[in-house]
Design an enzyme around this catalytic site. Structure first.
Site, PDB file in Angstrom:
ATOM      1  CD  GLU D  70     104.101 -51.215  62.067  1.00 22.33           C
ATOM      2  OE1 GLU D  70     105.196 -50.666  61.832  1.00 22.33           O
ATOM      3  OE2 GLU D  70     104.023 -52.385  62.498  1.00 22.33           O
ATOM      4  CG  HIS D 139     102.289 -56.547  72.328  1.00 25.70           C
ATOM      5  ND1 HIS D 139     103.528 -55.974  72.466  1.00 25.70           N
ATOM      6  CD2 HIS D 139     102.316 -57.214  71.148  1.00 25.70           C
ATOM      7  CE1 HIS D 139     104.281 -56.301  71.421  1.00 25.70           C
ATOM      8  NE2 HIS D 139     103.566 -57.049  70.610  1.00 25.70           N
TER       9      HIS D 139
HETATM   10  C1  LIG Z   1     106.078 -52.105  65.354  1.00 25.48           C
HETATM   11  C2  LIG Z   1     105.605 -53.516  65.435  1.00 25.48           C
HETATM   12  N1  LIG Z   1     104.891 -54.041  64.413  1.00 25.48           N
HETATM   13  C3  LIG Z   1     104.463 -55.317  64.458  1.00 25.48           C
HETATM   14  C4  LIG Z   1     104.733 -56.104  65.544  1.00 25.48           C
HETATM   15  C5  LIG Z   1     104.243 -57.573  65.595  1.00 25.48           C
HETATM   16  N2  LIG Z   1     105.400 -58.469  65.462  1.00 25.48           N
HETATM   17  C6  LIG Z   1     106.009 -58.987  66.547  1.00 25.48           C
HETATM   18  S1  LIG Z   1     107.368 -59.883  66.128  1.00 25.48           S
HETATM   19  C7  LIG Z   1     107.152 -59.583  64.486  1.00 25.48           C
HETATM   20  C8  LIG Z   1     108.119 -60.145  63.484  1.00 25.48           C
HETATM   21  C9  LIG Z   1     109.497 -59.554  63.671  1.00 25.48           C
HETATM   22  O1  LIG Z   1     110.399 -60.264  62.865  1.00 25.48           O
HETATM   23  P1  LIG Z   1     111.955 -60.077  63.030  1.00 25.48           P
HETATM   24  O2  LIG Z   1     112.269 -58.645  63.263  1.00 25.48           O
HETATM   25  O3  LIG Z   1     112.616 -60.725  61.858  1.00 25.48           O
HETATM   26  O4  LIG Z   1     112.339 -60.835  64.376  1.00 25.48           O
HETATM   27  P2  LIG Z   1     112.126 -62.394  64.643  1.00 25.48           P
HETATM   28  O5  LIG Z   1     110.774 -62.553  65.279  1.00 25.48           O
HETATM   29  O6  LIG Z   1     112.241 -63.120  63.336  1.00 25.48           O
HETATM   30  O7  LIG Z   1     113.222 -62.781  65.609  1.00 25.48           O
HETATM   31  C10 LIG Z   1     106.016 -58.797  64.268  1.00 25.48           C
HETATM   32  C11 LIG Z   1     105.530 -58.381  62.949  1.00 25.48           C
HETATM   33  C12 LIG Z   1     105.460 -55.528  66.622  1.00 25.48           C
HETATM   34  N3  LIG Z   1     105.716 -56.222  67.738  1.00 25.48           N
HETATM   35  N4  LIG Z   1     105.894 -54.256  66.518  1.00 25.48           N
END
Ligand SMILES: Cc1ncc(C[n+]2csc(CCOP(=O)(O)OP(=O)(O)O)c2C)c(N)n1
Ligand SMILES: Cc1ncc(C[n+]2csc(CCOP(=O)(O)OP(=O)(O)O)c2C)c(N)n1
Ligand SMILES: [Mg+2]
Ligand SMILES: [Mg+2]
Lengths: 342, 332, 332, 342
Positions: D70, D139
């Site tokens: 971000e 959230h």
């Molecule tokens: C700082 C932040 N940015 C964006 C999000 C929205 N978000 C939630 S899960 C996710 C994807 C995360 O992917 P990963 O770290 O690979 O974990 P996975 O869901 O694949 O287990 C995003 C972008 C968030 N929760 N926190």
């Protein structure tokens, strides 16, 4: 003056810096779970020399330098607190705390609630705040009001050496995150400290000067300016007796003390070094008005920072933040417009 | 290669490098005095000892390139073509300063030379560099480069990591110049990085990187030539770490208690100006007298800057709220 | 080594691993249904396909260890010993939920097992892990480990960088477990990292790291044994990347348009439960019937959890402002 | 209803989501300097499906996926704006914007001033805000008020599909940073959009319903609730005519429009989904009081979020944020306590 300092025994004069350092040394000596971490808190002695000498006495582990990683070491502080330590995290200034705001707002302040009461975060965060030293737009913020908006945090702003000495132990005894704002302009100011007073309360405002014509509410670096304004008002052609209230705690806000005062004076001036729109001054004006609408002789007057990034040039910076005369004029105008002093 | 580096660079160019290092040195020595006289206020961070880096790099830039630096940027601004007097006026808080007196020492800006500051949040300008490079890429401005100077302390910040990853991912024309003077205020690299090889960090983003002697303006020049050639040719971002040292304290507030006098003295033996002067004399590129006149030139430039700044007006207080919101496009 | 990994682990332990993977699978398949019936609301992130990781790791932890996970943590909580019914009750928003109904699917917490969530800011819990490890170190709690699970998407966040550097710098007993399921929502690793070898990133902090097949619970077990042994012995932080894949969409809101059906099908061929079942049968460690009773057991556990959760009370509304500030120490 | 929608020609019904997508597609088509970047704005189509289909039409460069960084990509947006582009940066939600707050407050908002007017930052940042979907404490923030506190930023909150359609082009035409807050509860709401209206103003509030008994001030997701409350008030035993003002712009605040209304109604209720203490509601109460102190029949009533991290359970979340009945009751009480409807 707050009452403790009236006691004579054990009251000594010391600077705000010395008072804070004494509090830190005492905390490190009396509880081995306590440690300090932050940028240059060790050899360098702290950017404002507040931790000077502490690492020589308590060692590098307990007076721990961190890399430039505000979010990382504030999060580590939260984790250490969860793990049973009592971290005192120093963020060099509120300006850089924006990099750690996510940790404080999304984690430190929410963990207890999100976990249904299972995990509290006994973390203390210290940071300097304020303008006035020609450090320009990126180094002169007054954002205490933002922290005071967040449920789950306690926020205090010691304005006197005595509070600098005694708010810290109270913060360490608190099971919740406590943010301590130290105005960088105060470190060299000295005042009486009652060495035997013990932990100060973290939730009450304090009347620093009595008066019945108008109530001036201020905090941190603005308290001294408010007191000087009160002196000018008292020394004026037709003297005005101003009451000066030091907020001390920014969250929770001690509205009772403010209301009690305004019920008597019927007039209020709130002073805020931060930007006016949406600043803590707005909350103060709104809550005072809610409680005292029928006794107020006029709307609460707000003396706050101009809506501009703080400029470097001295004459412009001075014009951007509240000065003694701004407070004096606002109070005098308010009193004059509402029938003069009683 | 075993060709003589000096010859490769050329006498004329060598003189220019020496002159520029001297200009920075003299200008900043004077700033220190003026700070003592309280003509300059706020924070003042001197570059003394590190001049070879800005000198080597800035001399290789084109007018259309973009430059971002830290709060330790007087030399960078000066060599970018920002006049000594407008820099001095800025530090005096005058209306004629290169930021209208609103920025001060930490926030020198100049639109005409695409000098984007003067940034005082450590690491905060690295993402900006990525964006400037992205704009060049998307607008098809081939050959244009954005150069971003930062200290080794910034490497620990999350923004360093995010910026380098984005730069490599998007293959933007950005040259990252790490001025590794071994200390971030009082924190030595050893206590701020678990892995001291900074070039290796850049490699973990698949960014070509190498470490260079930042006390030798010739080495700085050669390394930068290589790096710029690759970036301009569309090779994507590059990272160069220059090993250097600041001879003065971090800022005028710094008691400088965290390093030994010996260490400082050792490094002073490698003074980029003294060593390069000696080398040029030995190689008969310049004579002692010529060097003396270079110092003379620098002193004149600085003194004139002080006079001009001293005579310059202050911004009227009623302009306080100017430049908070622009009415239409300015700059960039 | 060429010794038979199954034998090394032991039949009993193999059965336990299979049973645990099945427990997670059945529990989550049911969660998906319950989400359709709107009994579970908000976000719901399923771990289906990735069970081998939590199963392999959690089974090797001691009661005094600390665990942090992401919002995709039902399985981790379940194997940490948080009861299926209190997890289900949490997702139903009931007072008896493991977070009193205030956390939901993304915020499962349990003080008695030192399960520190359920964290929904990507990367935000990594610094907490460093701090928990630091507390163990400073309080002399030798042998204790903090295990921090996170997705590969978190690697791009600045906090990953800051946390790994701090962990290595301070030599804290933390095991970083990267669950690399190749996508962060719809963003593939290729479009989020300039350097795809995540272990190499950890190395740039001087943290020992390696990459392991996360679809094979035996491989997960062996790698974790090695890593934990080192961390418990005071070897400092470790990083293990487990290669895996999520069979379901990111969350129940995800239309799943960013990857091909073929790709998903290919990975499903490597279903950690199916493959391990077949392997154990082939090795005569378990029989088909025994496997069937494992599914039976899991179904019973899940159904009982649903019943209990369904019958559980809601928190009275007048308790809304409880747990904003603690009156005295709780937990940790 | 804002006046444009009274025009009949070219007025169509569409959802807030469609309106925003139309605005984005139009911006991409009409200015090649415009590009979108953010997490999952491409193949995924945006977390809230707002950018769905855009990358297929405009390609991966101009509808650019970013890693989870971000602070990095917001900073890159600032740089791209300085470099001559017109970036539209999507931060998935205001909750994650805390990670980028340093870039927005210390750089985007300060550059023009620090540089003495040399460098403006024509950056548009979009993010969703608000609670109501059982996403719990990390959230569900409503922190628009913080951004509205910062000089150098413009902050808007479209509450209708029409504003969703027409505020974006105005934001892109603005030489300064503009933050657009989209309440996640609004995307599926539909309403009239005048396709021929052209860019909307970014600095004026809009009276959505006329009434002379009480002024209800709301923004973003609270506008619809305020309008429903106004209906209930009109349908009550002794009907109350509530005027509903949609702030639209959170910075600058259009106090003139609020004051004009309150001068008529003598009563004001401000509604804020965010936490009460130090929220935008406080600024609204304070400024309305300053302007209308002598005509107010009672202190401004504040209906705001309870001081608690947003809990997951539906009944608790509902209790934590303002509901239609809370607004109705506050307005009714205010009117009753001050002599009833005129
Ligand atoms: C700082 C932040 N940015 C964006 C999000 C929205 N978000 C939630 S899960 C996710 C994807 C995360 O992917 P990963 O770290 O690979 O974990 P996975 O869901 O694949 O287990 C995003 C972008 C968030 N929760 N926190
Ligand atoms: C985010 C942030 N944290 C802390 C500071 C305070 N600070 C100013 S300069 C500095 C040291 C930076 O060291 P380095 O990056 O090595 O640059 P150098 O000063 O050595 O040239 C620090 C900690 C800051 N300006 N910004
Ligand atoms: Mg340095
Ligand atoms: Mg993933």
């Amino acid at each position: 003056m707050n009452e403790e300092t009236d006691a004579t025994t054990g009251v000594v004069e010391m600077t705000y810096r010395e008072a804070m350092r004494t509090a830190l040394a005492d905390a490190l000596a009396s509880d081995e779970r306590v440690f300090i971490m932050g940028e240059d808190v060790a050899d360098y002695g702290g950017t404002y020399a507040v931790t000077k000498g502490l690492y020589e006495e308590f060692g590098r582990d307990r007076v721990r330098n961190t890399p430039l990683s505000e979010s990382g070491f504030v999060g580590a502080g939260i984790g250490a607190a969860l793990g049973g330590m009592r971290p005192i995290v120093e963020i060099m200034t509120v300006n850089f705390s924006l990099l750690a705001l996510d940790q404080l707002v999304n984690t430190a302040a929410t963990l207890l609630h999100m976990s249904g009461g299972q995990f509290n975060v006994p973390l203390v965060v210290r940071m300097t705040t304020g303008a006035g030293r020609q450090l320009a737009a990126q180094h002169s913020h007054s954002l205490e009001g933002w922290y005071a908006h967040v449920p789950g945090l306690n926020v205090v702003a010691p304005a006197t050496p005595h509070d600098a000495r005694w708010m810290l132990p109270a913060a360490l005894a608190d099971p919740n995150p406590v943010i301590i704002f130290e105005h960088s302009g105060l470190y060299n100011e000295s005042g009486p400290v009652d060495l035997g007073a013990g932990p100060a309360n973290l939730d009450r405002a304090d009347v620093r000067r009595r008066g019945d014509d108008v109530t001036i509410v201020a905090s941190a670096g603005m308290v001294a300016k408010a007191l000087r304004a009160a002196e000018d008002l008292a020394a004026g052609a037709n003297p005005i007796a101003a009451e000066v209230v030091d907020l001390r705690s920014l969250r929770p806000l001690d509205i009772d003390t403010l209301a009690e005062s305004v019920q008597r004076t019927h007039r209020a001036v709130v002073v805020d070094e931060g930007w006016r729109t949406g600043g803590l001054n707005a909350e103060l004006a709104a809550s005072i008005t809610e409680r005292c609408f029928w006794t107020l002789d006029a709307p609460v007057a707000r003396v706050a920072g101009r809506e501009v990034p703080i400029p470097y040039a001295k004459h412009l910076e001075d014009a951007a933040i509240p000065q003694v005369d701004d407070i004096t004029e606002a109070a005098a105008r308010l009193v004059a417009e509402t029938g003069g002093p009683t | 290669m075993n060709t003589d580096p000096l010859a490769e660079i050329g006498d004329e160019y060598c003189r220019r490098l020496l002159q520029d290092m001297i200009r920075i040195r003299v200008f900043e020595e004077r700033c220190a005095e003026l700070y003592g006289q309280q003509k300059i206020r706020g924070f003042l961070h001197l570059y003394i000892g590190e001049e070879a880096i800005a000198t080597g790099v800035m001399n290789l830039l084109e007018p259309h390139d973009a430059v971002l630096a830290t709060y330790r940027e007087h030399g960078h601004a000066l060599l970018r073509g920002v006049s000594a007097s407008s820099i001095m006026a800025e530090m005096f808080g005058r209306a004629t300063g290169c930021s209208g007196g609103r920025g001060g020492s930490m926030h020198l800006f100049d639109e005409t030379t695409r000098f984007f500051g003067g940034n005082a949040i450590v690491g905060g300008h690295l993402p900006l560099a990525v964006g400037l490079g992205l704009a060049d890429q998307m607008l098809g401005r081939r050959g244009q480069v954005t150069v971003c100077f930062f200290g080794e302390g910034a490497v620990a910040e999350g923004e360093f990591h995010e910026a380098l990853n984005l730069a490599a991912l998007w293959h933007v024309p950005v040259l990252f110049v790490c001025e590794n003077n071994r200390y971030a205020m009082g924190t030595s690299l050893r206590s701020s990085e678990s892995q001291l090889d900074l070039a290796l960090k850049a490699a973990s983003y698949a960014i070509p990187a190498w470490s260079v002697d930042g006390m030798d303006v010739v080495e700085v020049t050669r390394a930068t030539q290589r790096a710029l050639a690759s970036v301009r040719a569309g090779g994507g971002p590059m990272f160069v770490e220059f090993q250097t040292y600041r001879f003065r304290a971090h800022s005028m507030f710094d008691p400088d208690l965290y390093r030994s006098r010996d260490e400082v003295e050792e490094w002073k033996q490698r003074d980029p100006i003294a060593t390069f002067s000696a080398r040029l004399v030995a190689a008969d590129v310049v004579g002692e007298d010529e060097i003396e006149s270079m110092w003379e030139f620098a002193r004149d430039e600085t003194e004139e800057a002080v006079e001009v700044a001293d005579a310059a007006p202050l911004e009227p207080i009623d302009t306080l709220e100017d430049h908070v919101l622009a009415s239409e496009e300015v700059g960039s």
